[in-house]
Each structure stands twice: as structure tokens, then as C-alpha cells.
Design an enzyme around this catalytic site. Structure first.
Site, PDB file in Angstrom:
ATOM      1  N   HIS A 123       2.570  24.421  29.559  1.00 11.57           N
ATOM      2  CA  HIS A 123       2.571  24.430  28.338  1.00 11.57           C
ATOM      3  C   HIS A 123       2.329  22.855  27.942  1.00 11.57           C
ATOM      4  CE1 HIS A 123       3.903  24.395  24.275  1.00 11.57           C
ATOM      5  NE2 HIS A 123       3.524  25.715  23.917  1.00 11.57           N
ATOM      6  N   ASP A 200      11.125  24.949  32.357  1.00 12.61           N
ATOM      7  CA  ASP A 200      10.693  25.512  31.082  1.00 12.61           C
ATOM      8  C   ASP A 200      10.965  27.042  31.059  1.00 12.61           C
ATOM      9  OD1 ASP A 200       9.626  26.657  28.856  1.00 12.61           O
ATOM     10  OD2 ASP A 200       7.797  25.377  28.914  1.00 12.61           O
ATOM     11  N   GLN A 203       9.782  31.381  28.394  1.00 10.43           N
ATOM     12  CA  GLN A 203       9.092  32.863  28.653  1.00 10.43           C
ATOM     13  C   GLN A 203      10.059  33.677  29.392  1.00 10.43           C
ATOM     14  OE1 GLN A 203       6.650  33.727  26.566  1.00 10.43           O
ATOM     15  NE2 GLN A 203       6.070  31.770  25.790  1.00 10.43           N
ATOM     16  N   LYS A 226      12.220  32.692  20.931  1.00 11.93           N
ATOM     17  CA  LYS A 226      11.564  33.883  21.905  1.00 11.93           C
ATOM     18  C   LYS A 226      12.409  34.775  22.471  1.00 11.93           C
ATOM     19  CE  LYS A 226       7.961  30.331  23.311  1.00 11.93           C
ATOM     20  NZ  LYS A 226       6.882  30.586  22.203  1.00 11.93           N
ATOM     21  N   CYS A 364      -1.634  26.223  23.705  1.00 17.31           N
ATOM     22  CA  CYS A 364      -1.077  25.229  24.046  1.00 17.31           C
ATOM     23  C   CYS A 364      -0.844  24.788  25.492  1.00 17.31           C
ATOM     24  CB  CYS A 364       0.461  24.988  23.666  1.00 17.31           C
ATOM     25  SG  CYS A 364       0.586  24.900  21.907  1.00 17.31           S
TER      26      CYS A 364
END
Length: 406
Positions: A123, A200, A203, A226, A364
């Protein structure tokens, strides 16, 4: 499974609404997840009963607000299995978390010729901050390649961990491909070379158990919206010794120990990195979201989403002229696709008129779109509150849209 037989749908009030006089089918969970009643009520209750600033007052409301806010830190520390609550910094989301590492950790250490290693599937939040600090230091950001099926080529990632690399960053789960990366293996390779690894987890956290100690990474970032929590919330986890050696990124109130015109001394982590009034109600809501996820159980969430993901894969592969991006062996329920002769934006717009919410665009992830040679894709991303019937309706809606477009 009928929509009514999923016992968790009733916990999310927005799922009962209609869009263009059609039942809402919400397949944009990788963008933001819907909020359970428990989260909505926690935020409402905070403003109705507790609203005050944190760490600034000895009156009852101030103490109650501080207790609720710091209680959320305890919940999140347990949720990711941090070694201590003081390793958990509250941020506005993953983007702020990664920028904090970029400016507080990386920039003071980068020299001309140094490198930051990321992957092609990242991302922008795990690319652009590194580019900004690299440009200031005369360093550069280099990508590790992926396969056409959307899997990281691990040996190529490891091969790029040369002495010039001062930090590596990788997404735990791709927001476009759904690929679940082998973070433990990557962290082990980085650790053997003395290279810190940032993950990261935007998700991953809503769908997979996250144990930062077991993963072996050095920094982990996640975003609250999220994770079924409020927007404008997130966290950065980092090893205590790294945080202790990092200067603050933002300056202001509550991140200090003493201030004078001769100089300032800073608070210990995590408060050193939390200048100003935070999104208190948001973090109270995020704490409620963690409680909710724990009640449902990530094992239950994972099993439901794997079943839905398998069903969605078969359903999409039955659609003539559909190209699916990302077919990794280890994959979350995220599906980016294109249909021959149909622009992704047109598809998403017309699906909205069918009551189906999907994402369209570059997500993104411009470098990933360039890798596949496309400007944009449509993306359907599932959560445990979705159903097989919604998938069936979605596929039928695609057929109706294609007929409209000729």
C-alpha cells in the site's frame, strides 16, 4: 446459509439498510469494516457519560476518561501479545504509525546510499513515507518482486537484504491481492542481518491472530477502522528498546516531562509519541471492538471467512471473461478483478445501483497496478458477517450489469 442464519449480522445495524431500494451487500471491508452495536454504543456512552480530556484533570470525569482510554491500550496490548503496554503507541491509523517510524527511527539513521526494502504489493502507506525520508537522506527505496499469482518471491526478498538496507517493510496481508505473507520467515531473515522489519497489519488484524512476539518483527502497525472500530484510530507497536532510542515525531502537550526555554525533556514511551488531545472516544470504541472480536473469536472469524473465500473464488471463476488478480496459496478473502470490456469504475457504479458496494480504482497500490499492466481493478472484500447468498446475488448482479453495458 441464509442471511438470517448468520448470527453476527444482527450485531451490525447498517447491514439491514437498503441502497437504491435493494438490500445492501457490503463487499468493501478491506477499505473499512462496519461497526457492531457494541462499538457504536461505547462511543455514544463515552460522550453522554464520561466526556473529558485524559491525563489532565483530577476530577471524576477526567479520571474516568483516562481510565477508559488507557484501558483500551491494555486491551490492544493483549490483542497483539505485546510484551508490555508501554510498547503500544496510539496513532490515527497505520499511515501515521508508519510515518512515525519513518521520521523518528529511520531518518536519523539513514545515510547517502542506504536502502529501505519493501515489496511490490505494498500500500502507498508503506512506500511513500520511506520515499520522503529517503529523499532527505540520499537513500532509496527498493522493491522485492512478486509472482504473477501475487506471491512474494521470498528468496528474492532475502537476497536484497544487503548491508545497505537499514529497514525493511512488508504488508502482512495485501489489500489488493489478499496474499498472506510469511512474516515470521521474513523477520527471521531480517533479524539474522540486524535489519529491523516493519509489518503493515492493517488487513491482517481483523482476520488473523496477531502475536508480535511470535512473528519476530520489530514494528507492527494496524488501523482501527478495519478492525470494526472507529475511524481515526490505530496503533504502532515497537520493541521497547527501539522506542526508547527514538526521538518524538510530533511535539506539544502531554509528550513532555519538562519544558523551559532552555530546553525540553520528553516523557517515556508511549506518551512521548502521543502529543496533543487524542481521539479519546475513538479509542474507547476501538477497545470495544477488540472486546467484540474476542467474544466472536478470531478462530471463528477465520473459519467463516475461509469458507466464504473459497465459495467466492469458485463463483468468480464461473463468470465468463473475468480476470482475477491474486491467487496465492495463502490468501485472505480479498478479490480484485476485471471483466473484459468493462471499466472498473463503470462496474462499481452500476453494481452500486444493484445495492452492492465494491471498491474500484488503484487501491493505493500504483506500483502493483503497474506490475499487472492495468490502471485499476474492481475489488470485493469479505468479512465474517457476509453470506453465500450475498455472493450469489453479487455474481447475478455482475451478469445484469454486463447486459446493461452490452
Amino acid at each position: 446459509m441464509s442471511p438470517d442464519s448468520n448470527p453476527y449480522r444482527k450485531d451490525f445495524p447498517i447491514l439491514a439498510r437498503r441502497v437504491h431500494d435493494k438490500p445492501l451487500v457490503y463487499f468493501d471491508n478491506a477499505n473499512t469494516a462496519q461497526k457492531p452495536t457494541a462499538v457504536i454504543e461505547a462511543v455514544d456512552r463515552f460522550y453522554r457519560e464520561t466526556n473529558a480530556n485524559v491525563a489532565r484533570a483530577v476530577h471524576s470525569l477526567g479520571e474516568a476518561a483516562t481510565s477508559a482510554y488507557e484501558g483500551a491500550r491494555d486491551k490492544l496490548a493483549r490483542f497483539i501479545n505485546a510484551n508490555t503496554r508501554d510498547e503500544v503507541i496510539f496513532t490515527g491509523g497505520t499511515t501515521q504509525a508508519i510515518n512515525t517510524v519513518a521520521y523518528s527511527y529511520a531518518l536519523p539513521r539513514l545515510q547517502p546510499g542506504d536502502e529501505i526494502l519493501v515489496t511490490t504489493m505494498e500500500h502507498h502507506a508503506n512506500i511513500v513515507p520511506w520515499q520522503l525520508v529517503a529523499a532527505r537522506a540520499g537513500a532509496k527505496v527498493i522493491p522485492a518482486p512478486i509472482t504473477p499469482s501475487g506471491e512474494l518471491i521470498v528468496e528474492e526478498f532475502v537476497a536484497r537484504l544487503n548491508p545497505r538496507v537499514k529497514l525493511a517493510g512488508v504488508t502482512h496481508v495485501s489489500n489488493v491481492l489478499g496474499t498472506i505473507n510469511p512474516v515470521r520467515e521474513l523477520a527471521k531473515a531480517c533479524r539474522a542481518r540486524g535489519i529491523p522489519l516493519l509489518v503493515d497489519g492493517s488487513q491482517a488484524a481483523p482476520h488473523l491472530p496477531v502475536d508480535v512476539q511470535a512473528l519476530g518483527c520489530d514494528f507492527y502497525a494496524l488501523t482501527g477502522h478495519k478492525l470494526f472500530g472507529p475511524t481515526g484510530t490505530g496503533l504502532l507497536w515497537a520493541r521497547r528498546e527501539l522506542l526508547a532510542a527514538m526521538p518524538p515525531f510530533f511535539g506539544g502537550g502531554e509528550m513532555i516531562r519538562t519544558v523551559s526555554f532552555d530546553g525540553t525533556t520528553f516523557a517515556d514511551p508511549p506518551h512521548r509519541f502521543e502529543a496533543g488531545t487524542p481521539n479519546i472516544a475513538g479509542f474507547v470504541g476501538l477497545g470495544a471492538a477488540v472486546d467484540y472480536v474476542n467474544r466472536v473469536g478470531l478462530d471463528t472469524i477465520g473459519a467463516m471467512e475461509r469458507e466464504l473465500g473459497a465459495y467466492m473464488t469458485d463463483a468468480l471463476k464461473s463468470v465468463p471473461g473475468l480476470r482475477l488478480f491474486g491467487e496465492a496459496k495463502e490468501k485472505a478473502a480479498v478479490f480484485s478483478f476485471l471483466i473484459d470490456g468493462v471499466h472498473a469504475h463503470d462496474l462499481a457504479t452500476l453494481l452500486d445501483h444493484e445495492g452492492v458496494a465494491v471498491r474500484s480504482g488503484h487501491h493505493c497500490a500504483h506500483p502493483l497496478m503497474q506490475f499487472y499492466g492495468v490502471p485499476a481493478t474492481a475489488r470485493a472484500s469479505l468479512a465474517f458477517y457476509n453470506t453465500r447468498e450475498e455472493i450469489d446475488f453479487f455474481v447475478a448482479a455482475i451478469a445484469r450489469v454486463r447486459k446493461l453495458l452490452g
